[in-house]
Structures are given as structure tokens and as C-alpha cells.
Scaffold this motif. Structure first.
Motif: not given
Length: 408
Positions: A203-207, A242-264
Motif C-alpha cells: 500500500l505504501r508503495l502504491a501511494r 470484528q465482523t464489522r471492521r476492515v484493516d485499511y482504508t484509503i483516505a483523502l484530505e477534504f481540503g484546507g483546514k478552514t474549508a474542512t471545518r466549515e463543511a463539517r
């Protein structure tokens, strides 16, 4: 003054009522089951059935059935088998008395609970490769970004010249991962060792090969739960964590801190996804991975499907919250999610799509990478993972922002 006969009749009625309650208590598993019986109305007890022609049981039953996960049949027909029940403790059918009682109710608050329960319980169907091809031919045009995701995967899989260039640049890392695969198989190591020695380095190599390393992250979610729990299908809310969990996820930054705070600010629990963990709340999840070994009890696909189903439910929540003070327009189709099951030296790529009209999550098998018979498949896996990361940033993230009504 009450007569003796009237008193006797009343006593018999009470005794009969107690017998019926105790009978239902015993049949449906005690207090926890009765609690679920009270809240999980008929519409939340449905199960996806396939090949109805083969069902020869003519016993009268309510039309709605308990939720399950449908998995591919063991034949090569591409058809789906009957669903696998996710929670054997949940009564598969309501009693006729409960069904009648719910059908008579006209309370606005009760009707609202019915709607909420139906909203929170998607069925799940898992298609093998041939069944997935049929589904895409019939419904693929209605799913946004599905075609671009498929094209992205095809391109990553077919550019031989690019593959040679990439292989030369990361040849040492590929050789090290292949050596670790051989070591893990020889030693029959547990899932955690496969994760540390093989999957995480891949995964790290792919990233590293992706074009957006600053905005794309590989996140370990092995201890993170789906929250709030009403995002889970009813049939698995009482299953082992354990039946409701996974191991890894690919997470994307929403944007800058201000934009993220406003959107949430106006979002329920202030999270973009199916988790309230601080590690994930401000990120957009576009792909998930589950690790298994030959000795694993679980298959892995149901875990991925449940995680994606909860994510789709969160998306529907976000749509309702966007129009909380207005007339809610019909929700547009949701974009697909890429899922990976890494089982020792065999990797499978699946796509999860949500059919909101029929409240069904379809898990479509898309690619098989058999590293055991073709070591070069490891490079194909890493190329495909990197391509999905790029697709997430360039396509899924803008689509998500538009979906929740965020204007930059």
C-alpha cells in the motif's frame, strides 16, 4: 359488584396473554430479541432472495424477510445463491400478532420510526465475476463515476510499457515483498504478520507511485468501529465487533483546514464518513482493504460489504441533512467504492455500488490477481491500487463535495 364467572373469565384471559408472551419470549431469544422485535418493523426484516423459482415452501409468511448477504453460487453460471444470514439470533420473521399490530398503527411518530428503520437496513448482494458483468451491463450507466473507475483500472492493467518503467524503478521493493510473501506462507503466519510484512509495504508503495501523495493517505482502521451504530444493517448490529471492521482504508484530505471545518459544522457528528474516530472524521474514504489467510474463519467480503453499506448510509444521511429545512429532492445515485481482499498471495478487487431505489448494496467482483502463479501480478496490484488512489483524488473527491453541496 363483579360476579364470580366474570372474575374467572378475566383470570383466564390474563393467563392466556401471559402464556403467549412467554411463548414469544422463548422462541425469539429473550429480552434482547423482544427489544429488536419491537423496533425492527416488518420493513427492516427483509432479505434478498435469488432464484425464487426454487423455493418450494408454500407456508404462508409475511412478504418481508430478514436481511442477509447473498453470495455467488458454487457453479459457473454466474447466478447468485440464497443469502447467508448475518445474525442467527435475530428472528427471521415477525409473528403474525406483531405484524398485525404494526399494520394497524397510524401514529406519526411510529410511522417515522418505520421509515428510519427501513432507511437504515440495506440488503447486500455479492456477485461473482460473471454476475458482476451482467449487473454492469444492465445498470452500470446509472452509477456515476463507475465508467471512469473501470477505465482507470483497465488503463493501469494494460500499459505494458509503463509497467516496465515502474518495475525498473521499484524492482527492489517488489522483490522484497515477494520474499516476504514466501516467508509468510512457509511459516503460516497470522493475519497481523501478513499486514506488517506484505500488505502495508504494498500500500505504501502504491501511494508513493500515485500523483497526490500529500492528499492521499493509507490509514490503519483495524480498531475503528462504524459509528453511530444506526449506520449498520440491523442484521449485524449484535454481531461480534470484528465482523464489522476492515484493516485499511484509503483516505483523502477534504481540503484546507478552514474549508474542512466549515463543511463539517452542520454535519451529524461532524464526520464525513461512517466513523467518529478523530483519525478519519475530516477525511473522505474512497477504498477499503481486508486481509485474510487460509486459516481465517471469515471470508472477508461480508466485512467489506458491511463497511461500505455503512458508508452509503452515511451518504444518504448527508443528503437529508443538506436539505433539512427544505423539501428533499430525490437523491442522485451514489459513486462506487473500490474494495480489496488480500488473502495471502491472492488478491481480489471488488466494486461496491448502492442501488438506493431497492435499498441494496451490490458487491461486484472486478479483478483477480494470482501472485502465486504469476509473481508479476504483484506489480499489477500495486499499479491498480495507485490508480484507484489517483481516481479518488481527481474524481471521487470533487463528486463528494458537489454531493454535499460544498462550494469552494
Amino acid at each position: 359488584m363483579v360476579s364470580t364467572s366474570s372474575t374467572l373469565s378475566l383470570t383466564q384471559d390474563i393467563d392466556g396473554w401471559l402464556d403467549s408472551v412467554c411463548g414469544e419470549w422463548a422462541v425469539h431469544g429473550g429480552e434482547g430479541a423482544l427489544y429488536r422485535e419491537r423496533w425492527a418493523h416488518t420493513m427492516s426484516q427483509k432479505r434478498t432472495w435469488v432464484d425464487m423459482e426454487e423455493d418450494t415452501d408454500t407456508t404462508p409468511r409475511p412478504k418481508r424477510r430478514a436481511i442477509g448477504i447473498a453470495t455467488p453460487a458454487q457453479s459457473n453460471t454466474g447466478e447468485l445463491s440464497r443469502p447467508i444470514a448475518l445474525d442467527q439470533n435475530v428472528p427471521p420473521l415477525r409473528s403474525s400478532r406483531s405484524t398485525a399490530a404494526s399494520s394497524r398503527s397510524s401514529s406519526p411518530s411510529k410511522r417515522q420510526r418505520d421509515i428510519e428503520n427501513e432507511f437504515s437496513t440495506p440488503a447486500i448482494e455479492i456477485h461473482n465475476k460473471r454476475g458482476a458483468r451482467r449487473w454492469k451491463d444492465a445498470h452500470g450507466d446509472s452509477i456515476p463515476l463507475l465508467e471512469t473507475l473501470l477505465n482507470t483500472i483497465d488503463k493501469a492493467d494494460s500499459l505494458e510499457s509503463q509497467n516496465v518503467t515502474v518495475a525498473e524503478a521499484i524492482g527492489t521493493e517488489l522483490d522484497e515483498i515477494l520474499e516476504e510473501i514466501e516467508y509468510c506462507q512457509d511459516r503460516s503466519v497470522p493475519e497481523e504478520s501478513w499486514s506488517d510484512l506484505v500488505v502495508l509495504p504494498a500500500l505504501r508503495l502504491a501511494r508513493r507511485l500515485s500523483q497526490h501523495t500529500r492528499s492521499v493517505h493509507v490509514v490503519n482502521v483495524k480498531t475503528i468501529d462504524i459509528m453511530p451504530k444506526d449506520l449498520l444493517p440491523l442484521s449485524v448490529r449484535h454481531n461480534a465487533v470484528q465482523t464489522r471492521r476492515v484493516d485499511y482504508t484509503i483516505a483523502l484530505e477534504f481540503g484546507g483546514k478552514t474549508a474542512t471545518r466549515e463543511a463539517r459544522q452542520s454535519i451529524r457528528d461532524h464526520t464525513f464518513n461512517q466513523s467518529v474516530a478523530p483519525l478519519l472524521m475530516d477525511r473522505i474514504l474512497c477504498s477499503h482493504l481486508e486481509i485474510k489467510t487460509e486459516r481465517s474463519v471469515e471470508d472477508g467480503r461480508p466485512q467489506l460489504a458491511i463497511w461500505c453499506a455503512a458508508g452509503f448510509q452515511k451518504m444518504e444521511d448527508l443528503w437529508l441533512q443538506r436539505y433539512s429545512a427544505q423539501l428533499v429532492p430525490p437523491m442522485p445515485p451514489l459513486a462506487p467504492i473500490a474494495m480489496w481482499r488480500w488473502k495471502e498471495d491472492n488478491v481480489r478487487l471488488y466494486l461496491a455500488v448502492m442501488d438506493s431505489a431497492n435499498e441494496t448494496v451490490h458487491v461486484l467482483e472486478e479483478r483477480r490477481y494470482d501472485i502465486d502463479t504469476d509473481p508479476a501480478s504483484l506489480l499489477r496490484v500495486i499499479n491498480a491500487m495507485s490508480a484507484v488512489m489517483n481516481w479518488g483524488y481527481t474524481h471521487y473527491l470533487p463528486w463528494f463535495k458537489e454531493f454535499i453541496g460544498f462550494i469552494e
